[in-house]
Design a protein around this motif. Structure first.
Motif, short mmCIF file in Angstrom:
data_model
loop_
_atom_site.label_atom_id
_atom_site.label_comp_id
_atom_site.label_asym_id
_atom_site.label_seq_id
_atom_site.Cartn_x
_atom_site.Cartn_y
_atom_site.Cartn_z
N LEU A 89 71.97 27.54 71.97
CA LEU A 89 70.67 28.21 71.95
C LEU A 89 70.05 28.18 70.55
O LEU A 89 70.74 28.44 69.55
CB LEU A 89 70.82 29.67 72.36
CG LEU A 89 71.36 29.96 73.77
CD1 LEU A 89 71.62 31.46 73.94
CD2 LEU A 89 70.39 29.47 74.84
N TRP A 188 74.86 41.90 74.56
CA TRP A 188 73.82 40.89 74.78
C TRP A 188 72.93 41.25 75.96
O TRP A 188 71.75 40.91 75.98
CB TRP A 188 74.44 39.49 74.98
CG TRP A 188 75.09 39.27 76.31
CD1 TRP A 188 76.39 39.53 76.63
CD2 TRP A 188 74.48 38.78 77.51
NE1 TRP A 188 76.62 39.22 77.96
CE2 TRP A 188 75.46 38.76 78.52
CE3 TRP A 188 73.18 38.35 77.83
CZ2 TRP A 188 75.20 38.32 79.82
CZ3 TRP A 188 72.92 37.92 79.14
CH2 TRP A 188 73.93 37.91 80.11
N TRP A 267 68.25 33.47 84.87
CA TRP A 267 69.52 32.96 85.40
C TRP A 267 69.98 33.86 86.56
O TRP A 267 70.73 33.43 87.42
CB TRP A 267 70.61 32.85 84.32
CG TRP A 267 70.71 34.03 83.39
CD1 TRP A 267 71.50 35.12 83.53
CD2 TRP A 267 69.97 34.21 82.16
NE1 TRP A 267 71.31 35.99 82.48
CE2 TRP A 267 70.39 35.45 81.62
CE3 TRP A 267 69.03 33.47 81.47
CZ2 TRP A 267 69.86 35.95 80.43
CZ3 TRP A 267 68.51 33.97 80.28
CH2 TRP A 267 68.93 35.19 79.78
N HIS A 375 68.56 36.00 72.80
CA HIS A 375 69.21 34.71 73.05
C HIS A 375 68.93 33.70 71.95
O HIS A 375 68.72 32.50 72.22
CB HIS A 375 68.83 34.20 74.46
CG HIS A 375 69.39 35.10 75.50
ND1 HIS A 375 70.57 34.83 76.17
CD2 HIS A 375 69.00 36.32 75.92
CE1 HIS A 375 70.85 35.85 76.96
NE2 HIS A 375 69.91 36.76 76.83
C1 BGC Z 1 71.83 31.15 78.89
C2 BGC Z 1 71.80 30.97 80.38
C3 BGC Z 1 72.97 31.70 80.99
C4 BGC Z 1 72.97 33.15 80.55
C5 BGC Z 1 74.08 33.99 81.14
C6 BGC Z 1 71.96 32.61 78.52
O1 BGC Z 1 72.12 32.74 77.14
O2 BGC Z 1 70.65 30.64 78.30
O3 BGC Z 1 71.84 29.61 80.73
O4 BGC Z 1 72.91 31.58 82.38
O5 BGC Z 1 73.09 33.20 79.16
O6 BGC Z 1 75.31 33.41 81.00
#
Ligand code: BGC
Length: 416
Positions: A89, A188, A267, A375
């Motif tokens: 990310l 998070w 997601w 993120h």
């Molecule tokens: C990601 C997603 C993922 C989510 C949960 C995020 O940081 O960008 O692709 O599904 O985390 O795991």
């Protein structure tokens, strides 16, 4: 003549063999896509690569948001054995590129005309020093609320448009004896909710001042205090067992009719789809009340590490496959995200996906497309983690709103 043709054919078959052996190379992929919906999307990728003759070596590291994956990655790179491709990310990509660990994808990018089709906001992270170092797989965003449509209908609750309506709706759910807000108490996840909350309190300008410019006045001011107060309000609607719960289990609570809402990135939609639920029929998707025109995005990218020449062909082939329009549709309709290229039709996307694509476009045109703090698209990991700590301390009652705002200023300044 015959011998010329013969030689040419022989040469062609040698070339095919070389290409074939290069294509047979595996790609080792480090990622944190371990929930049901994520694994389903990952299978789309595996199958696609398999068709191209590229083998898959799986390196999953569970943990939403990818913090654990990044720790494992550091150990791998330190021991001189980086994976071929790593789900990554925002600022983490720039960080690895700066350390000289990433490969260059300029040739594949030029052949595929990526410069023209990948949105600027993503290119900022896919490129380092003018060179392509990562391939954007998707665009997710964090300022979403997911709802159980039947539960809302049964309780006579309309989709909330303002913060006050949202709170009133959750109160009604709570009064009915159901859980209003499905949450997972992990830093998070709390930070993911905070993205939307800060944006709803102060709008895009305030969000930018606080999370991108790291302006102490914004970080410690009244609007930040208000944001922490809203987090406290949210806390009053979660169930007593929220602590440590994985995000997909929180989504399951909405799917199963135990809880009415979840504030989570898209997601979560992957989980609803995998459970056979239909967008805007069984589950609703709406932006965090007060953020209807704004998008806090995070794009998963595959950062390509410097690997030996043998593995390079497979790496390039993977990069090319990930950017193909048909793959972008096949993958993102399962993952819950939207394509990382601007020239893909929304036809095959469900109602939430269509909404997300339209909003991404308009936010990008209006300057209200913002990188997600939670993120890694607003700040480097050190600052992001410092913000996580304060958000979690507030959500769990260790800091009241005023203290949290003061601590945020301190934590961010120390982390820079
Ligand atoms: C990601 C997603 C993922 C989510 C949960 C995020 O940081 O960008 O692709 O599904 O985390 O795991």
């Amino acid at each position: 003549m015959r011998s010329y043709i013969g030689r040419t054919l022989k040469m062609a078959s040698v070339l095919a063999l070389v290409a074939g052996s290069a294509q047979a190379e595996d790609v080792e992929v480090l990622h944190w896509w371990t929930s049901g919906g994520e694994a389903a999307a990952l299978n789309v990728l595996k199958d696609d690569l398999q068709k191209e003759g590229i083998g898959w070596k799986d390196m999953p590291v569970a943990g939403g948001g990818g913090q654990s994956a990044m720790t494992v990655l550091r150990a791998r790179v330190t021991s001189g054995d980086p994976p071929t491709a790593v789900q990554m990310l925002g600022f983490d990509i720039s960080d690895w590129a700066q350390q000289g660990a990433l490969a260059q994808l300029d040739k594949v990018a030029a052949d595929g005309n990526w410069d023209a089709v990948v949105p600027e906001a993503l290119q900022k992270f896919s490129k380092y020093d003018g060179h392509w170092v990562a391939v954007p797989v998707n665009v997710h965003s964090t300022n979403w609320v997911w709802s159980n449509k039947k539960m809302l209908a049964d309780l006579g609750i309309e989709e909330p448009k303002t913060w006050d309506e949202f709170i009133a709706a959750m109160q009604k759910v709570k009064d009915s004896g159901k859980i209003a807000l499905a949450a997972g108490g992990q830093p998070w996840q709390e930070a993911t909710m905070f993205d939307g909350v800060v944006l709803s309190v102060g709008g895009p300008e305030f969000y930018k001042k606080a999370f991108v410019d790291l302006d102490p006045e914004a970080l410690g001011g009244e609007q930040m205090v208000e944001s922490f107060k809203r987090m406290e309000q949210l806390h009053s609607f979660v169930d007593p067992n929220f602590s440590g719960r994985d995000w997909n289990l929180a989504t399951a609570m909405v799917i199963n009719g135990e809880a009415a809402f979840q504030m989570m990135g898209d997601w979560a939609k992957g989980e609803f789809l995998r459970a056979g639920k239909e967008a805007e029929v069984d589950f609703g998707c709406f932006r965090t009340p007060g953020t209807a025109d704004d998008v806090t995005f995070n794009a998963d990218q595959f950062a390509m590490f410097k690997v030996g020449e043998d593995a390079q062909a497979a790496q390039d082939a993977m990069a090319k496959a990930v950017m193909s329009p048909s793959f972008q549709i096949a993958f993102n309709t399962v993952k819950g995200s939207v394509p990382s290229r601007t020239d893909v039709s929304d036809e095959e996307f469900d109602a939430c996906g269509k909404k997300a694509m339209a909003q991404l476009k308009s936010a990008s045109e209006n300057g209200t497309l913002l990188g997600s703090m939670a993120h890694g698209h607003a700040d480097p990991a050190s600052v992001k983690n410092a913000i996580y700590d304060v958000v979690t301390a507030n959500f769990n009652g260790d800091y009241d709103a005023e203290t949290a705002a003061k601590e945020l200023v301190k934590a961010v300044s120390l982390a820079q």
